[in-house]
Design an enzyme around this catalytic site. Sequence first.
Site, PDB file in Angstrom:
ATOM      1  N   VAL A 259       0.687  -1.191   0.248  1.00 47.70           N
ATOM      2  CA  VAL A 259       0.156  -0.135   0.267  1.00 47.70           C
ATOM      3  C   VAL A 259       0.929   1.100   0.128  1.00 47.70           C
ATOM      4  O   VAL A 259       0.899   2.469  -0.597  1.00 47.70           O
ATOM      5  CB  VAL A 259      -1.040   0.110   1.424  1.00 47.70           C
ATOM      6  CG1 VAL A 259      -1.470   1.810   1.136  1.00 47.70           C
ATOM      7  CG2 VAL A 259      -1.662  -0.428   1.133  1.00 47.70           C
TER       8      VAL A 259
ATOM      9  N   LYS B 212      -6.916  -1.429   9.227  1.00 48.61           N
ATOM     10  CA  LYS B 212      -8.107  -1.440   9.657  1.00 48.61           C
ATOM     11  C   LYS B 212      -7.509  -2.367  11.661  1.00 48.61           C
ATOM     12  O   LYS B 212      -8.045  -2.574  11.994  1.00 48.61           O
ATOM     13  CB  LYS B 212      -8.998  -2.313   8.874  1.00 48.61           C
ATOM     14  CG  LYS B 212      -8.137  -3.697   8.589  1.00 48.61           C
ATOM     15  CD  LYS B 212      -7.839  -3.502   6.543  1.00 48.61           C
ATOM     16  CE  LYS B 212      -6.713  -4.387   6.927  1.00 48.61           C
ATOM     17  NZ  LYS B 212      -6.714  -4.274   5.678  1.00 48.61           N
TER      18      LYS B 212
ATOM     19  N   VAL C 165     -11.528  -0.004   4.998  1.00 47.97           N
ATOM     20  CA  VAL C 165     -12.657  -0.547   4.659  1.00 47.97           C
ATOM     21  C   VAL C 165     -12.737  -0.488   3.299  1.00 47.97           C
ATOM     22  O   VAL C 165     -13.372   0.825   2.649  1.00 47.97           O
ATOM     23  CB  VAL C 165     -13.843  -0.491   5.602  1.00 47.97           C
ATOM     24  CG1 VAL C 165     -15.264  -1.369   5.369  1.00 47.97           C
ATOM     25  CG2 VAL C 165     -13.691  -0.626   7.290  1.00 47.97           C
TER      26      VAL C 165
ATOM     27  N   GLY D 165     -10.906  -1.650   0.687  1.00 44.96           N
ATOM     28  CA  GLY D 165      -9.729  -0.834   0.126  1.00 44.96           C
ATOM     29  C   GLY D 165     -10.352   0.337  -1.190  1.00 44.96           C
ATOM     30  O   GLY D 165     -10.223   1.499  -0.299  1.00 44.96           O
TER      31      GLY D 165
ATOM     32  N   LYS E 259     -13.298  -5.270  10.279  1.00 39.87           N
ATOM     33  CA  LYS E 259     -13.680  -3.990   9.363  1.00 39.87           C
ATOM     34  C   LYS E 259     -15.238  -3.926   9.113  1.00 39.87           C
ATOM     35  O   LYS E 259     -15.476  -2.863   9.716  1.00 39.87           O
ATOM     36  CB  LYS E 259     -13.673  -4.444   7.952  1.00 39.87           C
ATOM     37  CG  LYS E 259     -12.246  -4.582   7.218  1.00 39.87           C
ATOM     38  CD  LYS E 259     -12.352  -5.289   5.334  1.00 39.87           C
ATOM     39  CE  LYS E 259     -11.226  -4.907   5.225  1.00 39.87           C
ATOM     40  NZ  LYS E 259     -10.679  -6.026   4.615  1.00 39.87           N
TER      41      LYS E 259
ATOM     42  N   GLY F 277      -5.779  -5.382  -2.826  1.00 41.32           N
ATOM     43  CA  GLY F 277      -4.723  -4.296  -3.919  1.00 41.32           C
ATOM     44  C   GLY F 277      -4.076  -2.942  -4.329  1.00 41.32           C
ATOM     45  O   GLY F 277      -4.472  -2.331  -2.928  1.00 41.32           O
TER      46      GLY F 277
END
Length: 415
Positions: free
Chosen positions: A12, A100, A127, A129, A200, A298
């Site tokens: 990320v 998260k 939450v 993505g 989440k 992703g």
Amino acid sequence: MVQAAVMGYGVVGSGVVEVLMQHTESIARRTKEEIGIKYILDIRDFPDSPFREKFTKSFEDILNDDEVKVVAEVMGGVHPAYEFTRQLLESGKSVVTSNKELVATKGAELLKIAKEHNVNYLFEASVGGGVPIIRPLSQCLAANDVIEIAGILNGTTNFILTKMIRENMSFADALAMAQQLGYAERNPAADIEGHDASRKISILASLAYGKHVYPEYVHTDGITRITLEDVAYAASWGGVIKLIGQVKRLEDDTLDITVEPMLIEKSSQLANVDDVFNGILVRGDSTGDVVFYGKGAGKLPTASAVVADIIDCVKHLKKRKYFDWADGDASLVKPYEETSFPVYLRLKTDISKQALTEKVQTLFPNAREIVRANAAPDEYAFATEEMTVGAREKALAALEEGGVQVLSKIRISDL
Ligand code: HSE
């Protein structure tokens, strides 16, 4: 120019740097300020990175630099992310995160600290993505009483179940593929045992109901026990198996909150949310059902949500956004044994089918048998009526005493 820092250069974090660098001009147009990245914190070395000048191993470099106004925490895990976030907020810097686990376990406290220091703590990426859900829930749907939220909240498990359903692929092969594609958490147990989804749904419940619903209050079950036989029975029944995170407000104002695999009818809006996609249904008293859909995991989808939060912080450097929830306790949640719903059950037995059917009908009134092609002769599957978990477990214990083995039990959803 407003200076930002990124803590963690994993999937990320590297996406955040990439998105910010690639969209510098368009972001500056929208924000009316250029956003620069002054530091990237990581304990590893990246000598070949075009951003190598920005790397630091020292958190203090970021903390003590007054020019840095916004920090993206994309390290994951609770420690040291919690200590770093606390110190940054206390020193007057806004923090955005995709973490998260940290928001679900320390959200109320960190939001309070942010409020006290007139800075922002934003977590759109935590939450869904790349799917916008935190802002819509806290702003666009704010006029509603939220009756229920139900979602496919974990891309990895949805990817695995989709491979099992569509391609008859084994669980292990599908998991390996999800890991290769960078969807899975560092420790895939968090995905496949439901903890990621549990964090989440606890964030969404806290936002919707205004009190912190901690993940330990969420009944959590993953997909490791789902077999290709269950997938086939779900198809005969008329649906698919999905890992669902769900929270509903009950008549006595407690919450029925759970993460578990569920049988979903084919006609449900969530039944066709496949692969790494997430789908989140929010049932409001004024809006009815609103569904959010998109890539839930992703690098770039998640990075996009982190960068959107950075932009929001830059726009709100002087005046904080209103955004928090109070602390909460276990009394918010209905004990799982007292919650009530129908289930699909798959049994294995040596006794005759007639004897078994009689037993099942006595213990589970109006049970409906489910039949599938090529089932083993000693296998029997059926759907129960709605019943409490406590009553169901008692009935199953009675069956087991009579020599019946329970192979599967999966909640049937009303979505
Ligand atoms: N492992 C998570 C998922 C990543 O598969 O959904 C995004 O939170």
